[in-house]
Write an enzyme that holds these catalytic residues in place. Structure first.
Site, short mmCIF file in Angstrom:
data_model
loop_
_atom_site.label_atom_id
_atom_site.label_comp_id
_atom_site.label_asym_id
_atom_site.label_seq_id
_atom_site.Cartn_x
_atom_site.Cartn_y
_atom_site.Cartn_z
N HIS A 1 0.83 -1.20 0.00
CA HIS A 1 0.00 0.00 0.00
C HIS A 1 0.87 1.26 0.00
O HIS A 1 0.58 2.24 -0.70
CB HIS A 1 -0.94 -0.04 1.21
CG HIS A 1 -1.99 1.04 1.18
ND1 HIS A 1 -2.08 2.00 2.14
CD2 HIS A 1 -2.98 1.30 0.29
CE1 HIS A 1 -3.09 2.82 1.84
NE2 HIS A 1 -3.66 2.40 0.73
N HIS B 1 -7.82 -0.78 -4.83
CA HIS B 1 -8.52 -0.76 -3.54
C HIS B 1 -9.74 -1.70 -3.56
O HIS B 1 -10.06 -2.33 -2.55
CB HIS B 1 -8.91 0.67 -3.15
CG HIS B 1 -7.71 1.52 -2.77
ND1 HIS B 1 -6.99 2.25 -3.68
CD2 HIS B 1 -7.09 1.70 -1.57
CE1 HIS B 1 -5.99 2.88 -3.06
NE2 HIS B 1 -6.02 2.55 -1.79
N GLU C 1 -10.47 10.53 -5.38
CA GLU C 1 -9.34 10.29 -4.46
C GLU C 1 -8.98 11.48 -3.58
O GLU C 1 -8.80 11.25 -2.36
CB GLU C 1 -8.09 9.85 -5.25
CG GLU C 1 -6.99 9.42 -4.32
CD GLU C 1 -5.69 9.09 -5.03
OE1 GLU C 1 -5.59 9.19 -6.26
OE2 GLU C 1 -4.74 8.76 -4.31
N HIS D 1 -9.62 10.15 5.19
CA HIS D 1 -8.49 9.60 5.97
C HIS D 1 -8.11 10.58 7.08
O HIS D 1 -7.85 10.15 8.22
CB HIS D 1 -7.27 9.40 5.05
CG HIS D 1 -7.26 8.08 4.34
ND1 HIS D 1 -6.63 6.96 4.84
CD2 HIS D 1 -7.80 7.71 3.17
CE1 HIS D 1 -6.78 5.96 3.98
NE2 HIS D 1 -7.48 6.39 2.96
#
Ligand code: CUO
Length: 722
Positions: free
Chosen positions: A210, A240, A356, A375
């Site tokens: 990753h 993903h 993204e 995130h």
């Protein structure tokens, strides 16, 4: 020492103990020019370095402006999802890439203003990115990320045990040191069901993959740094999505339901995560995320230790709405008003950049920064305004994000956006799903090893178990040791196996055929068989390769370790020190498997899911043949030889030196080596009338399926010496 060997040793030296002041090894020379030690910064040349007699071009080797790079101070955590952190990191990538030669770049990297003053995570990120992106450094290798930053992989206890080990060596209590044993479930107990998946979420190779993926496909880079990698946004979706399919297969094997999307952002997150990791040699911990926290607006002021960031959860809601609007309208609107249609060729890619969101987003102002800010919101959920001065959690760093169960729930939500788009496309037609003249009659998998007592079957059975591998810790810690400090980690492994595919070519000529191999669980965790609509999203790509099929009957054999999705276990610092640097392969050479790779690729020890104990877990194995003539992207990528379709036989030696696993990572500086949409033929919902896999394949003689079992044996399996 050859020039290449010197560069390789320099890289290893630069990556040793990055949180500490640089200490060049006695036999490694960094030719630092005199003017890089201005008295104003009080820098002292590192011991062992020599000053050059030559004068390199001053405009290049003069120390560039580092103000932007240093906005993230040394000793702090770094988040590649944080826009200002990325900007700082890319300022350094740009400096490294602008050095005229690799030697100049490495000399520059060793300069005390850079190596000893730049944030250590940014230093590793930028030098790794530059080494990958520069054409002239493709034969050089970086050490595994877990050896550079053991603190991102192993609990704090390991560090103190390592210190004890070193002390015992110094006291000569033991002449032979034993590796530190790292429990595969160190972060938690199985009393919390989610923790049954720790062996997946905390796997070295999975997290390393990753990190490499995000290194190769940066969000922030501008065109002077990286050309937009081919189908980058689509790869974001597909890589993903495949992680989710693989995670779900592990969940089912452990009796858990598939992962659920996290999209009710005002609801508490019940799955906790306590990382038990520290970095900066124990000085900084990664925040824990207890159960029941709710996302809050992020309002982190600019301050000394972190760059500020501010956004509302309402912003995420707004961006989601705008993205869904684009999906359902079938087009996005660029900042300049230009309409870009989301068609079946480029739509996934356009959406990937948008969601993204990368610098290639059609309009970042309007569609926002949904995925990256998710995130950030999750990594600061415990202290969203840093009023407690807490550090971020693991979701903030691409090296550690996959450890947290919320990673999968967040990405399940992200994937649901792509799936809504895919549902707007026409189902694949019979013509797209068939290949005239080619019949795939059957597929079998065969174990390469003799059967063990109790498991006598050789056919259509894959055995999994545990492997213990040694990793080295001493280069990543803050103390040096004359003998290695090693740890023994336990990770999933499987026995090698081979596919045997019976193919009939009823045309009159030989055909180059792409074989697409997938695997998916047949039943859910409660034993209910999946419908085809469910199962298609669980299809795991195992391999994709090209083989020549002659008229008549053919048996095509393929080994599991040749997979186009995997790379082998990374080499240690020590291996890299002693190994000869990679040299360009002879034309047609194919010895790339164990020696040349760049680090992006699913770990081959996790090629297949774990499965369950005897009699094993049933899976559908799926093989589809398509025409290489139609699917190939250009004439240069490869010729069909039955070997890897992604790295051999190019006219450019630099590409051969750097083997990524192309299915999830593409090819550096080249087109993605397959014209079909990623995940084909499972990326789109089928026609409504098709409810079973049998019906999906019934009109396609070029497809075959088989039921196989994956049997997990709770014992050590050795596939390669470690
Ligand atoms: Cu890889 Cu969210 O993109 O972590």
């Amino acid at each position: 020492m050859s020039d290449l060997q010197l560069r390789q040793r320099q890289i290893l030296n630069l990556f040793e103990r990055v949180a500490q002041p640089f200490s060049p090894k006695p036999d490694i020379v960094f030719e630092l020019p005199e003017f890089v030690f201005p008295s104003s910064v009080g820098a002292v040349p590192p011991t062992g370095s020599t000053r050059p007699s030559l004068s390199p071009p001053a405009d290049v080797l003069n120390i560039p402006e580092l103000e932007l790079v240093k906005t993230v101070p040394r000793g702090r955590l770094f988040s590649s999802f944080h826009p200002a952190h990325r900007e700082a990191a890319y300022a350094l990538v740009r400096i490294f890439k602008n050095a005229p030669t690799v030697a100049d770049m490495l000399n520059l990297a060793a300069h005390p203003d850079i190596r000893d003053q730049v944030n250590e995570h940014i230093f590793v990120f930028a030098l790794s990115a530059a080494l990958i992106q520069r054409q002239d450094s493709r034969s050089l290798r970086t050490p595994p990320i877990w050896e550079i930053f053991p603190g991102k992989f192993f609990e704090t206890r390991v560090r103190s045990e390592a210190q004890t080990t070193v002390q015992q060596q110094l006291n000569k209590q033991f002449s032979v040191t034993k590796p530190i044993i790292i429990d595969k479930n160190f972060a938690a107990t199985d009393r919390v069901v989610e923790n049954k998946l720790s062996y997946f979420r905390e796997d070295l190779g999975i997290n390393s993959h990753h990190w490499h993926w995000h290194l190769i496909f940066p969000v922030e880079a501008t065109a002077d740094i990286v050309n937009p990698p081919d189908r980058r946004g689509e790869l974001f979706y597909y890589m993903h999505q495949q992680i989710l399919a693989r995670y779900d297969a592990e969940r089912i094997a452990n009796g858990l339901a598939r992962v659920t999307s996290y999209h009710d952002w005002d609801q508490p997150i019940l799955e906790a995560y306590f990382p038990k990791l520290t970095t900066a040699n124990g000085a900084i911990h990664w925040a824990s995320r207890p159960s029941g926290l709710v996302l809050k607006d992020i309002n982190i002021p600019d301050e000394e230790v972190e760059l500020g960031i501010e956004f509302h959860i309402d912003d995420l809601q707004l961006w989601r709405t705008r993205i869904l609007h684009a999906i359902h309208k079938g087009s996005v609107v660029k900042g300049n008003g230009q309409v870009v249609h989301l068609d079946d060729k480029t739509g996934t890619n356009t959406l990937g950049e948008l969601i993204e969101a990368s610098q290639w987003s059609a309009d970042k102002l309007f569609y926002g920064d949904l995925h990256n800010f998710g995130h950030i919101a999750m990594c600061y959920i415990h202290d969203p305004d840093r009023s407690h001065s807490e550090n971020m959690g693991v979701m903030g760093d691409s090296v550690t994000a996959m450890r947290d169960p919320i990673f999968y729930r967040w990405h399940k939500f992200i994937d649901s956006l792509f799936q809504q788009f895919k549902a707007t496309l026409s189902p694949y037609s019979a013509q797209q799903l068939t290949l005239e003249g080619i019949t795939v009659n059957s597929v079998e998998v065969h174990r390469n090893q003799p059967p063990t007592p109790g498991s006598t079957r050789q056919k259509n059975l894959i055995i999994t178990g545990w492997q213990e591998s040694i990793v080295e810790l001493d280069r990543g810690l803050d103390f040096s040791s004359s003998t290695p400090v090693q740890a023994r980690v336990t990770h999933l492994q499987h026995e090698d196996f081979s596919y045997r595919i019976q193919v009939t070519n009823s045309t009159k000529t030989s055909q180059d055929i792409v074989f697409r191999i997938f695997l998916a669980p047949i039943k859910d965790h409660s034993g209910r068989p999946f419908s085809f609509r469910e199962q298609r999203l669980l299809m795991i790509e195992l391999d994709k390769f090209v083989a020549r099929v002659t008229p008549g009957a053919n048996l095509v054999k393929r080994k599991s370790d040749e997979s186009s999705v995997t790379i082998p276990f990374e080499r240690t610092f020590r291996d890299l020190e002693t190994a000869a640097p990679a040299v360009p392969l002879a034309p047609g050479g194919n010895n790339v498997k164990r020696t040349n790779f760049c680090g992006c690729g699913w770990p081959d020890h996790f090629l297949v899911p774990r499965g369950v104990p005897n009699p094993g877990m049933p899976f559908t194995l799926f093989v589809m043949a398509t025409s290489w003539k139609e699917d190939r992207v250009n004439d240069e990528t490869t010729t069909a030889t039955g070997t890897h379709s992604h790295c051999t036989h190019t006219g450019d030696d630099t590409k051969k030196l750097c083997r990524n696993a192309a299915s999830y990572c593409g090819i550096l500086d080249d087109k993605y080596p397959d014209k079909r949409p990623m995940g084909f033929p499972f990326d789109r919902p089928p026609d409504k009338s098709i409810t079973t896999l049998a019906k999906f394949v019934e009109k396609s003689p070029n497809i075959t399926t088989a039921e196989i079992r994956i049997q997990f044996e709770d014992r050590v399996i050795r596939r390669f010496p470690q």
